[in-house]
Design a protein around this motif. Structure first.
Motif, PDB file in Angstrom:
ATOM      1  N   GLN A 100      36.316  50.516  45.427  1.00 20.36           N
ATOM      2  CA  GLN A 100      36.725  51.383  44.323  1.00 20.36           C
ATOM      3  C   GLN A 100      38.036  50.912  43.695  1.00 20.36           C
ATOM      4  OE1 GLN A 100      36.786  55.192  46.231  1.00 20.36           O
ATOM      5  NE2 GLN A 100      34.564  55.387  46.204  1.00 20.36           N
ATOM      6  N   ILE A 101      39.021  50.544  44.519  1.00 17.84           N
ATOM      7  CA  ILE A 101      40.289  50.117  43.920  1.00 17.84           C
ATOM      8  C   ILE A 101      40.138  48.760  43.240  1.00 17.84           C
ATOM      9  CG2 ILE A 101      41.778  51.541  45.362  1.00 17.84           C
ATOM     10  CD1 ILE A 101      42.526  49.064  46.960  1.00 17.84           C
ATOM     11  N   ALA A 102      39.259  47.910  43.745  1.00 16.89           N
ATOM     12  CA  ALA A 102      39.005  46.635  43.082  1.00 16.89           C
ATOM     13  C   ALA A 102      38.359  46.864  41.714  1.00 16.89           C
ATOM     14  CB  ALA A 102      38.114  45.749  43.950  1.00 16.89           C
ATOM     15  N   THR A 103      37.425  47.802  41.649  1.00 19.65           N
ATOM     16  CA  THR A 103      36.778  48.131  40.375  1.00 19.65           C
ATOM     17  C   THR A 103      37.777  48.725  39.393  1.00 19.65           C
ATOM     18  OG1 THR A 103      34.650  48.479  41.455  1.00 19.65           O
ATOM     19  CG2 THR A 103      34.957  49.516  39.293  1.00 19.65           C
ATOM     20  N   LEU A 104      38.599  49.653  39.858  1.00 18.10           N
ATOM     21  CA  LEU A 104      39.612  50.247  38.979  1.00 18.10           C
ATOM     22  C   LEU A 104      40.600  49.208  38.476  1.00 18.10           C
ATOM     23  CD1 LEU A 104      40.332  53.593  40.838  1.00 18.10           C
ATOM     24  CD2 LEU A 104      39.220  53.299  38.617  1.00 18.10           C
ATOM     25  N   ARG A 105      40.998  48.290  39.342  1.00 12.80           N
ATOM     26  CA  ARG A 105      41.922  47.240  38.927  1.00 12.80           C
ATOM     27  C   ARG A 105      41.278  46.353  37.859  1.00 12.80           C
ATOM     28  NH1 ARG A 105      46.523  44.283  40.950  1.00 12.80           N
ATOM     29  NH2 ARG A 105      46.425  42.145  40.228  1.00 12.80           N
ATOM     30  N   ALA A 106      40.034  45.958  38.082  1.00 15.78           N
ATOM     31  CA  ALA A 106      39.346  45.105  37.116  1.00 15.78           C
ATOM     32  C   ALA A 106      39.174  45.820  35.775  1.00 15.78           C
ATOM     33  CB  ALA A 106      37.992  44.685  37.671  1.00 15.78           C
ATOM     34  N   LEU A 107      38.812  47.095  35.810  1.00 12.23           N
ATOM     35  CA  LEU A 107      38.650  47.850  34.561  1.00 12.23           C
ATOM     36  C   LEU A 107      39.975  48.015  33.825  1.00 12.23           C
ATOM     37  CD1 LEU A 107      36.144  50.614  35.698  1.00 12.23           C
ATOM     38  CD2 LEU A 107      35.708  48.745  34.087  1.00 12.23           C
ATOM     39  N   SER A 108      41.031  48.297  34.558  1.00  7.57           N
ATOM     40  CA  SER A 108      42.330  48.472  33.901  1.00  7.57           C
ATOM     41  C   SER A 108      42.831  47.150  33.331  1.00  7.57           C
ATOM     42  CB  SER A 108      43.357  49.081  34.860  1.00  7.57           C
ATOM     43  OG  SER A 108      43.632  48.226  35.934  1.00  7.57           O
ATOM     44  N   ARG A 109      42.569  46.034  34.020  1.00  7.56           N
ATOM     45  CA  ARG A 109      42.966  44.722  33.482  1.00  7.56           C
ATOM     46  C   ARG A 109      42.155  44.412  32.222  1.00  7.56           C
ATOM     47  NH1 ARG A 109      46.379  41.982  36.128  1.00  7.56           N
ATOM     48  NH2 ARG A 109      45.760  39.960  35.330  1.00  7.56           N
TER      49      ARG A 109
ATOM     50  N   ALA B 191      43.341  35.199  36.569  1.00  7.91           N
ATOM     51  CA  ALA B 191      42.480  35.116  37.748  1.00  7.91           C
ATOM     52  C   ALA B 191      42.758  36.272  38.696  1.00  7.91           C
ATOM     53  CB  ALA B 191      42.700  33.808  38.471  1.00  7.91           C
ATOM     54  N   GLU B 192      41.694  36.842  39.201  1.00 11.29           N
ATOM     55  CA  GLU B 192      41.780  37.915  40.193  1.00 11.29           C
ATOM     56  C   GLU B 192      41.831  37.283  41.570  1.00 11.29           C
ATOM     57  OE1 GLU B 192      41.755  41.425  39.980  1.00 11.29           O
ATOM     58  OE2 GLU B 192      42.285  40.949  37.920  1.00 11.29           O
ATOM     59  N   PRO B 193      42.488  37.954  42.517  1.00 11.26           N
ATOM     60  CA  PRO B 193      42.442  37.447  43.887  1.00 11.26           C
ATOM     61  C   PRO B 193      41.017  37.508  44.413  1.00 11.26           C
ATOM     62  CG  PRO B 193      43.602  39.555  43.777  1.00 11.26           C
ATOM     63  CD  PRO B 193      43.254  39.161  42.381  1.00 11.26           C
ATOM     64  N   PRO B 194      40.683  36.652  45.363  1.00 12.59           N
ATOM     65  CA  PRO B 194      39.312  36.669  45.884  1.00 12.59           C
ATOM     66  C   PRO B 194      38.964  37.999  46.518  1.00 12.59           C
ATOM     67  CG  PRO B 194      40.747  35.302  47.242  1.00 12.59           C
ATOM     68  CD  PRO B 194      41.536  35.730  46.042  1.00 12.59           C
ATOM     69  N   ASN B 195      37.721  38.380  46.382  1.00 14.25           N
ATOM     70  CA  ASN B 195      37.237  39.623  46.968  1.00 14.25           C
ATOM     71  C   ASN B 195      37.297  39.487  48.480  1.00 14.25           C
ATOM     72  OD1 ASN B 195      35.922  41.922  47.647  1.00 14.25           O
ATOM     73  ND2 ASN B 195      34.213  41.607  46.270  1.00 14.25           N
ATOM     74  N   ARG B 196      37.892  40.453  49.164  1.00 11.00           N
ATOM     75  CA  ARG B 196      38.118  40.330  50.609  1.00 11.00           C
ATOM     76  C   ARG B 196      37.299  41.326  51.408  1.00 11.00           C
ATOM     77  NH1 ARG B 196      44.068  38.364  51.516  1.00 11.00           N
ATOM     78  NH2 ARG B 196      44.410  37.382  49.536  1.00 11.00           N
ATOM     79  N   ARG B 197      36.123  41.649  50.949  1.00 19.02           N
ATOM     80  CA  ARG B 197      35.263  42.557  51.718  1.00 19.02           C
ATOM     81  C   ARG B 197      34.485  41.816  52.728  1.00 19.02           C
ATOM     82  NH1 ARG B 197      32.318  44.886  47.148  1.00 19.02           N
ATOM     83  NH2 ARG B 197      33.836  44.049  45.804  1.00 19.02           N
TER      84      ARG B 197
END
Length: 69
Positions: free
Chosen positions: A45-54, A63-69
């Motif tokens: 959820q926070i990754a999605t919110l960050r991407a949407l706000s950017r 560049a976004e940091p790599p997904n760490r899931r």
């Protein structure tokens, strides 16, 4: 090594948006995420919110940091 509780992990995930975590903190968060579906959902959820706000702010080219899931 304790893996941390959900409150600590979600705080670390939020902190990670502003600054890199230490290697030990990163290891603890990643280990916790392997076993906790709630924290994995929060991380998503926070990754999605960050991407949407950017995107809204026009920073899609950074560049976004790599997904760490």
């Amino acid at each position: 090594m304790p893996l941390g509780n959900c409150a600590t992990v979600t705080r670390s995930l939020s902190d990670e948006l502003d600054r890199p975590l230490s290697a030990l903190a990163t290891l603890r968060v990643r280990a916790h995420l392997l076993t906790c579906t709630g924290c994995r959902a929060y991380a998503s959820q926070i990754a999605t919110l960050r991407a949407l706000s950017r995107h809204v702010a026009g920073h899609d080219d950074v560049a976004e940091p790599p997904n760490r899931r």
